[in-house]
Design a protein around this motif. Sequence first.
Motif, PDB file in Angstrom:
ATOM      1  N   UNK A 297      15.388   4.848   3.483  1.00  0.00           N
ATOM      2  CA  UNK A 297      16.615   4.448   4.156  1.00  0.00           C
ATOM      3  C   UNK A 297      17.136   3.189   3.486  1.00  0.00           C
ATOM      4  N   UNK A 298      18.401   3.195   3.092  1.00  0.00           N
ATOM      5  CA  UNK A 298      18.995   2.038   2.434  1.00  0.00           C
ATOM      6  C   UNK A 298      20.070   1.459   3.330  1.00  0.00           C
TER       7      UNK A 298
ATOM      8  N   UNK B  86       6.305   1.797   5.389  1.00  0.00           N
ATOM      9  CA  UNK B  86       5.441   2.499   6.332  1.00  0.00           C
ATOM     10  C   UNK B  86       5.756   3.984   6.419  1.00  0.00           C
ATOM     11  N   UNK B  87       7.043   4.328   6.314  1.00  0.00           N
ATOM     12  CA  UNK B  87       7.456   5.689   6.639  1.00  0.00           C
ATOM     13  C   UNK B  87       7.894   6.536   5.447  1.00  0.00           C
ATOM     14  N   UNK B  88       8.387   5.908   4.364  1.00  0.00           N
ATOM     15  CA  UNK B  88       8.936   6.693   3.254  1.00  0.00           C
ATOM     16  C   UNK B  88       7.943   7.703   2.676  1.00  0.00           C
ATOM     17  N   UNK B  89       6.630   7.368   2.539  1.00  0.00           N
ATOM     18  CA  UNK B  89       5.703   8.388   2.008  1.00  0.00           C
ATOM     19  C   UNK B  89       5.659   9.639   2.866  1.00  0.00           C
ATOM     20  N   UNK B  90       5.844   9.483   4.170  1.00  0.00           N
ATOM     21  CA  UNK B  90       5.825  10.635   5.058  1.00  0.00           C
ATOM     22  C   UNK B  90       7.178  11.347   5.100  1.00  0.00           C
TER      23      UNK B  90
ATOM     24  N   UNK C 288       0.840  -1.198   0.000  1.00  0.00           N
ATOM     25  CA  UNK C 288       0.000   0.000   0.000  1.00  0.00           C
ATOM     26  C   UNK C 288       0.876   1.250   0.000  1.00  0.00           C
ATOM     27  N   UNK C 289       0.382   2.273  -0.691  1.00  0.00           N
ATOM     28  CA  UNK C 289       1.126   3.529  -0.724  1.00  0.00           C
ATOM     29  C   UNK C 289       1.125   4.201   0.649  1.00  0.00           C
ATOM     30  N   UNK C 290       0.052   3.986   1.421  1.00  0.00           N
ATOM     31  CA  UNK C 290      -0.025   4.527   2.776  1.00  0.00           C
ATOM     32  C   UNK C 290      -0.020   3.364   3.760  1.00  0.00           C
ATOM     33  N   UNK C 291       0.874   3.376   4.737  1.00  0.00           N
ATOM     34  CA  UNK C 291       0.979   2.244   5.656  1.00  0.00           C
ATOM     35  C   UNK C 291      -0.244   2.112   6.548  1.00  0.00           C
ATOM     36  N   UNK C 292      -0.602   0.875   6.861  1.00  0.00           N
ATOM     37  CA  UNK C 292      -1.708   0.586   7.761  1.00  0.00           C
ATOM     38  C   UNK C 292      -1.161   0.397   9.169  1.00  0.00           C
TER      39      UNK C 292
ATOM     40  N   UNK D 111      -4.103  10.122  14.504  1.00  0.00           N
ATOM     41  CA  UNK D 111      -3.568  11.465  14.272  1.00  0.00           C
ATOM     42  C   UNK D 111      -2.293  11.440  13.460  1.00  0.00           C
ATOM     43  N   UNK D 112      -1.448  10.406  13.687  1.00  0.00           N
ATOM     44  CA  UNK D 112      -0.205  10.398  12.922  1.00  0.00           C
ATOM     45  C   UNK D 112      -0.301   9.499  11.708  1.00  0.00           C
ATOM     46  N   UNK D 113      -1.483   8.924  11.468  1.00  0.00           N
ATOM     47  CA  UNK D 113      -1.681   8.124  10.273  1.00  0.00           C
ATOM     48  C   UNK D 113      -1.938   8.993   9.061  1.00  0.00           C
TER      49      UNK D 113
END
Length: 526
Positions: free
Chosen positions: A430-431, A421-425, A227-231, A275-277
Amino acid sequence: MRALSATTYQEALRSLGALLDRERQTLLAQGMAAAQQPLPGHLVLAEHAVEGALMLAVDDRVRRFDAAGIEAIVLATRTRRGLPGAEAGPISDLLRAVGSALDDLSAEAIHVDLRPDLLRVRFHDGSVGLERELVYSHDDLQALREAAAARRKGVRARRLIVLHEDPAAARHLQAALAAEFAVESVPTSYASAVAAAEVAPDLALVCAAHDGDASLRAVATLRSAPRSQPLPILVVLPSGHPLSPSAVRGAGADEVLVEPLAAAQVRATLRGWCLRGPAVESPAPDDGDGTRVRAPANGLLDLTPLASPFRPLAPGPLSPVPLAPPLITVRTASVLFTDLRGFTGLAERFADDPADLLIIVNEHLSAVVRAIAGCGGVIEKFVGDGVLATFGARTELPGHRERAIAAAVEAVYANELLNRRRAPRWGFRLEVGVGVAIGKIVLGRIGPPERAELGVLGDPINVAARLVAQARPGEVLLAEGVYSKAEHGARAEFVGHFAVRGRVGGVGIYRLTPLGDRSRCSTEAV
């Protein structure tokens, strides 16, 4: 059977609430101070299970309604909807939310006690034949009012999927959450369907029971959904459950709650994740220029428990067994190094806000540490943005080669899940690169007496450090001795023999790419 069989609790309580809201508006128009408060000082709604009557008491006034009277009020309220001045108010909003939850919970014989700073609802749960109680504190009540008002204005309730191994074990959580969230309860075997659904829920809550294997599989399935946005995935463990929180987090859970839990604690935790989703639909505070402010991802990490390796002579906190510090111990062991690629550029990006950089690095380290610990590794130390771990250095550990390879692959996977989970935000990825070597290691005191540590030294540590420095994003480089002697399930590519700077002998290198062939190993000296 329920006494109010002619209508739903949602309709009945909503209509009574609308009636009270109109009365308070009349008092307010007459200048009566008591109506200034949005909620009455004390409101009680009590259903008589046999007579089919409902008693309504507001402050000192008491009224009784039979089933026919309730139905008449419901019809009158329906008629008024859409007319000028028919806008519902705070009492109606609250009671409507409570009524909707009671309908979903197969409630009977309800008793609602509403005060300005407390809401207490008692009812008979017809599905399991138990008496239940819902309690909403002052903070809960405010959140419930806002959620109810948002629903009235057409904003959908936050959708919460509860996945359970045992429906009876999840029932109390559903009861605690139903008034504020749109709760759907399904078995853990439905995790694949939830993961594949075109429209994802806002939150997933997994209720573990039995041995917890089904819950772990459900968490892993939900986390693997592209998913483009993490659940956000939260897991509730019963007290004394055989699953450990670290194992659950290793499967991909964002947060683990261990019972016994107060309902208010669960609701507050879920609100925080909302709230942080990615999909905040209810009103949120702004920073003054109309920009929505999301709560920072605090509390996801705490490296304090991992500080032990830096205390004098203390074994690593993730050691398989407690160990008294020996004078000198030499063992053949496997060594694993991880390191973030391109960290210098990342640090420059956060030159003006290094605190945010620390939060991000700690999230990465937490994911990597869980992967290593799950394979029996011991965290020796953190080296900047990297981790040095050993397998079989502090204690005899059968299969330490295989464990090190598995931990290396798991570390790459864990970092990739974190990116999803975090890259879209974040706006970046991170590699991570990993190096693994094997050989004789000495374990003993390192440093002067006033600052001694229980540490490790040896050629494999230097080789692993050189390998990780050469590893590309998502790549695991294995020294020849690690791969050739291991009984493994991974397929590695032999890259060749390379010189190691400062070392006479060369090293044969195997290359693992858990995420696919994204780059080639350099042939320069490592």
